[in-house]
Structure formats: structure tokens, C-alpha cells
Design an enzyme around this catalytic site. Structure first.
Site, PDB file in Angstrom:
ATOM      1  N   ASP A  41     -15.764 -34.323 -11.926  1.00  0.00           N
ATOM      2  CA  ASP A  41     -14.596 -35.654 -12.238  1.00  0.00           C
ATOM      3  C   ASP A  41     -13.983 -36.724 -11.667  1.00  0.00           C
ATOM      4  O   ASP A  41     -14.748 -37.172 -10.657  1.00  0.00           O
ATOM      5  CB  ASP A  41     -13.009 -34.759 -12.181  1.00  0.00           C
ATOM      6  CG  ASP A  41     -11.772 -35.309 -13.123  1.00  0.00           C
ATOM      7  OD1 ASP A  41     -11.896 -35.918 -13.630  1.00  0.00           O
ATOM      8  OD2 ASP A  41     -10.711 -34.771 -12.373  1.00  0.00           O
ATOM      9  N   HIS A  58     -18.383 -43.703 -16.499  1.00  0.00           N
ATOM     10  CA  HIS A  58     -19.563 -42.258 -16.676  1.00  0.00           C
ATOM     11  C   HIS A  58     -20.968 -43.054 -16.631  1.00  0.00           C
ATOM     12  O   HIS A  58     -22.394 -41.695 -16.184  1.00  0.00           O
ATOM     13  CB  HIS A  58     -19.315 -41.691 -18.891  1.00  0.00           C
ATOM     14  CG  HIS A  58     -17.625 -41.410 -18.396  1.00  0.00           C
ATOM     15  ND1 HIS A  58     -16.967 -40.766 -17.652  1.00  0.00           N
ATOM     16  CD2 HIS A  58     -16.731 -42.113 -19.370  1.00  0.00           C
ATOM     17  CE1 HIS A  58     -16.406 -40.459 -18.443  1.00  0.00           C
ATOM     18  NE2 HIS A  58     -16.045 -40.533 -19.667  1.00  0.00           N
ATOM     19  N   LEU A 152     -35.663 -24.963 -11.029  1.00  0.00           N
ATOM     20  CA  LEU A 152     -34.216 -24.882 -10.940  1.00  0.00           C
ATOM     21  C   LEU A 152     -33.743 -24.732 -12.412  1.00  0.00           C
ATOM     22  O   LEU A 152     -34.278 -25.388 -13.629  1.00  0.00           O
ATOM     23  CB  LEU A 152     -33.557 -25.918 -10.560  1.00  0.00           C
ATOM     24  CG  LEU A 152     -32.496 -26.391 -10.377  1.00  0.00           C
ATOM     25  CD1 LEU A 152     -31.133 -26.236  -9.763  1.00  0.00           C
ATOM     26  CD2 LEU A 152     -32.089 -27.691 -10.776  1.00  0.00           C
ATOM     27  N   ARG A 215      -7.192 -27.651 -10.263  1.00  0.00           N
ATOM     28  CA  ARG A 215      -7.640 -27.001 -10.872  1.00  0.00           C
ATOM     29  C   ARG A 215      -9.076 -26.744 -11.910  1.00  0.00           C
ATOM     30  O   ARG A 215      -9.890 -27.281 -11.558  1.00  0.00           O
ATOM     31  CB  ARG A 215      -6.734 -27.360 -12.339  1.00  0.00           C
ATOM     32  CG  ARG A 215      -7.059 -28.777 -13.184  1.00  0.00           C
ATOM     33  CD  ARG A 215      -6.107 -28.996 -14.601  1.00  0.00           C
ATOM     34  NE  ARG A 215      -6.347 -30.778 -13.901  1.00  0.00           N
ATOM     35  CZ  ARG A 215      -5.954 -31.658 -14.184  1.00  0.00           C
ATOM     36  NH1 ARG A 215      -4.279 -31.370 -13.264  1.00  0.00           N
ATOM     37  NH2 ARG A 215      -5.739 -32.754 -14.153  1.00  0.00           N
ATOM     38  N   GLU A 228     -16.809 -19.381  -4.247  1.00  0.00           N
ATOM     39  CA  GLU A 228     -16.129 -20.361  -3.320  1.00  0.00           C
ATOM     40  C   GLU A 228     -15.826 -21.444  -3.638  1.00  0.00           C
ATOM     41  O   GLU A 228     -16.970 -22.017  -4.688  1.00  0.00           O
ATOM     42  CB  GLU A 228     -16.763 -19.614  -1.926  1.00  0.00           C
ATOM     43  CG  GLU A 228     -17.654 -18.710  -1.608  1.00  0.00           C
ATOM     44  CD  GLU A 228     -15.691 -18.065  -0.909  1.00  0.00           C
ATOM     45  OE1 GLU A 228     -14.864 -18.980  -0.533  1.00  0.00           O
ATOM     46  OE2 GLU A 228     -15.642 -16.930  -0.473  1.00  0.00           O
TER      47      GLU A 228
HETATM   48  C1  FPP Z   1     -14.511 -36.608 -16.071  1.00  0.00           C
HETATM   49  O1  FPP Z   1     -13.971 -37.709 -15.551  1.00  0.00           O
HETATM   50  C2  FPP Z   1     -16.307 -36.385 -16.969  1.00  0.00           C
HETATM   51  C3  FPP Z   1     -16.227 -36.419 -18.016  1.00  0.00           C
HETATM   52  C4  FPP Z   1     -15.262 -36.079 -18.692  1.00  0.00           C
HETATM   53  C5  FPP Z   1     -17.678 -36.803 -18.309  1.00  0.00           C
HETATM   54  C6  FPP Z   1     -18.781 -36.004 -17.227  1.00  0.00           C
HETATM   55  C7  FPP Z   1     -19.641 -36.794 -17.513  1.00  0.00           C
HETATM   56  C8  FPP Z   1     -20.527 -37.716 -16.903  1.00  0.00           C
HETATM   57  C9  FPP Z   1     -20.752 -37.471 -15.336  1.00  0.00           C
HETATM   58  C10 FPP Z   1     -22.031 -38.224 -17.723  1.00  0.00           C
HETATM   59  C11 FPP Z   1     -22.469 -37.958 -18.611  1.00  0.00           C
HETATM   60  C12 FPP Z   1     -23.473 -36.640 -18.868  1.00  0.00           C
HETATM   61  C13 FPP Z   1     -24.907 -35.930 -19.535  1.00  0.00           C
HETATM   62  C14 FPP Z   1     -25.359 -34.683 -18.528  1.00  0.00           C
HETATM   63  C15 FPP Z   1     -25.786 -37.229 -19.003  1.00  0.00           C
HETATM   64  P1  FPP Z   1     -12.947 -38.569 -15.937  1.00  0.00           P
HETATM   65  O2  FPP Z   1     -13.501 -39.747 -17.205  1.00  0.00           O
HETATM   66  O3  FPP Z   1     -11.803 -37.511 -17.175  1.00  0.00           O
HETATM   67  O4  FPP Z   1     -12.646 -39.658 -14.742  1.00  0.00           O
HETATM   68  P2  FPP Z   1     -11.323 -39.388 -14.598  1.00  0.00           P
HETATM   69  O5  FPP Z   1     -10.314 -37.903 -14.553  1.00  0.00           O
HETATM   70  O6  FPP Z   1     -10.820 -40.267 -13.624  1.00  0.00           O
HETATM   71  O7  FPP Z   1     -10.214 -39.849 -15.570  1.00  0.00           O
END
Ligand code: FPP
Length: 263
Positions: A41, A58, A152, A215, A228
Site C-alpha cells: 500500500d 505503482h 520460493l 486494516r 503476526e
Molecule cells: C495500493 O496502493 C497498491 C495497489 C492497489 C497496487 C499494487 C501494485 C504494485 C505494487 C505494482 C504492480 C504489481 C505487480 C505484481 C507487478 P494505493 O494505490 O492504494 O496507494 P494509496 O493508498 O497511497 O492511494
């Protein structure tokens, strides 16, 4: 060009490397977690704070992912599960959903050779048949290329929801009962676990959630029963190997009782 910007703002400092080495020495090889799960996140906020579009957050998050997968193999984890796209993330603007799918496809095509070289088995978990065809193709290719890897197990939760996973499991168990292959009295916790996307894998020992929110967000609802939690304000694009090792060292100091008493 974007890649260069992301790498410039995400450089690992010497301090991180010193800390990483200190923490590595503190790791107790006899108390290693088997499974670490991560809610990646904070990408959007990380980007916005730097005046960048969310998609660059991202992209920076993918750099953290690359580092964490490598570190997970190095420290000998059996399973790493990351939450990449939830069943609720379709509510985001179309461009963000498209850019996440593009990133996933790019990641799988670019990384799979290295992952296989490092003996990493990739499995996507979630309602995969609802993903766009280009993402499904990349996932099938990654599954096939890495299926013989024995190191892994790297689970990527894609169009994943804990409730949807349980719904799928109940439906499959119900179908077996209807077909006379299973009697209702034989349904127990083991049977339910065996019908989840993570069948055959240990439950997570640690759940890491960066970016400050407190959450579970519909992640691994069944599997987290005795996990944990390790929470940090660090945003996912700033999350590095040093943070993973710190989480494991903290975990090793915890007293897990699984509802029982201290020995
Ligand atoms: C949450 O951050 C993150 C996501 C919904 C996407 C996670 C994806 C990646 C890290 C990259 C793509 C994945 C792969 C497997 C290549 P958010 O956008 O909700 O952040 P915010 O809470 O600050 O808005």
C-alpha cells in the site's frame, strides 16, 4: 525516462545497507517464518507527494517488489504472497486499472527469466478468468515457465478478495457434496483450507502492511487467523530489503501462543 525518475527518488542509502547487514546478523535461522504476506500500500500517496501521477507510484512499487522477492529468496522464505490487485480495485479510474494491468504484464514478461533462474515459482491467486486477456496470457506463461521451480513460492494476489476466495471454496465443496464425492459431516477446517487458492501452503506467519492504514482489506481472511501483523508508515515504494528483515527480526522476538499458554 519514467524509470529513471523512479530510480532516482528510490535510491538505497549506505545507511540502509549498514542497517541491513546488522539486522541480517540478528536473524535467528532456527525461528524463520515460512510465509510472509504483504499488502503493497501507499503507491498513490508516494507519487502524489512528489507531484507525480499515481501510475508512477505503482511503477516505483514494482522496484520494491523486485527487491523484496529477491530478499525473500535470500533469507529462505518458503512463501511470499503480495496483494497486487483486489476484487474491489476495479472501482478505480479506468486509466489506473489499465496502467496496473500493463505494469503486471510488463513485470511478468521482464522478470520471469530471472525468477526462474533464482528457482522462484510464480502463482497468481484470485479470480484470474476475469482479468484482461493480456494479463491472463502473461500469468499462464509465468505459471508454465516456473512450475518446476522448487525455491520460493511467490503468490501474486490478482483480482483477489478473501471473501471471493471463501465463496469459491464453498461453491466447489458444495459441488462435491452434490456429486456424492464428499459428505457434509466430513467438511472440516482442513477441507476448507484445501479448497482455497493457497491450498497446500502454510498460513502466513507475518502480514506486513506499509503506508499507515490499519486494516486487512479483504486479504487472506481465512489464512490470517494467527498471523503476526507488522505495520509501518513507510510507503510501499520506499519499502526495501532492510524493512523486510526488520519485520522478520521483530517476528522472531514475539511470543506466539495460538490461543494457548506460554510453555
Ligand atoms: C495500493 O496502493 C497498491 C495497489 C492497489 C497496487 C499494487 C501494485 C504494485 C505494487 C505494482 C504492480 C504489481 C505487480 C505484481 C507487478 P494505493 O494505490 O492504494 O496507494 P494509496 O493508498 O497511497 O492511494
Amino acid at each position: 525516462m519514467f524509470k529513471n525518475i523512479v530510480n532516482l527518488v528510490r535510491r538505497t542509502s549506505d545507511k540502509d545497507i549498514d542497517q541491513e547487514n546488522l539486522l541480517k546478523d540478528a536473524l535467528d535461522s532456527s525461528r524463520m517464518p515460512r510465509h510472509v504476506a504483504i499488502i503493497m500500500d501507499g503507491n498513490g500517496r508516494w507519487a502524489r507527494r512528489r507531484g507525480m501521477p499515481r501510475s508512477l507510484g505503482h511503477r516505483a512499487g514494482v522496484e520494491s517488489l523486485r527487491e523484496v522477492v529477491k530478499a525473500s529468496s535470500e533469507i529462505g522464505l518458503e512463501v511470499l504472497t503480495v496483494y497486487a490487485f483486489s476484487t474491489e480495485n476495479w472501482k478505480r479510474p479506468r486509466e489506473e486499472v489499465d496502467s496496473l494491468m500493463d505494469l503486471l504484464v510488463e513485470y511478468l514478461y521482464k522478470e520471469i527469466d530471472d525468477l526462474v533462474k533464482n528457482n522462484v515459482r510464480v502463482r497468481a491467486i484470485g479470480k484470474l478468468d476475469e482479468l484482461p486477456p493480456r494479463a491472463q496470457e502473461a500469468v499462464v506463461r509465468a505459471h508454465e515457465m516456473s512450475e518446476k521451480c522448487t525455491g520460493l513460492n511467490f503468490n501474486i494476489a490478482l483480482n483477489y478478495g478473501g471473501r471471493a476466495e471463501l465463496e469459491d471454496a464453498v461453491r466447489r465443496i458444495g459441488a462435491k457434496v452434490a456429486a456424492g464425492e464428499l459428505s457434509p459431516g466430513d467438511i472440516n477446517q482442513g477441507v476448507i483450507s484445501d479448497h482455497l487458492y493457497t491450498a497446500g501452503q502454510p498460513d502466513p506467519d507475518i502480514l506486513i502492511r506499509p503506508a499507515g492504514d490499519l486494516r486487512v482489506s479483504n486479504f487472506l481472511l481465512w489464512q490470517l487467523a494467527y498471523t503476526e501483523f507488522w505495520l509501518t508508515d513507510v510507503m510501499w515504494p520506499d519499502f526495501k530489503k532492510v524493512h523486510l528483515i526488520r519485520a522478520v527480526v521483530d517476528f522472531q522476538r514475539r511470543n506466539r501462543r495460538f490461543g494457548g499458554l506460554n510453555e
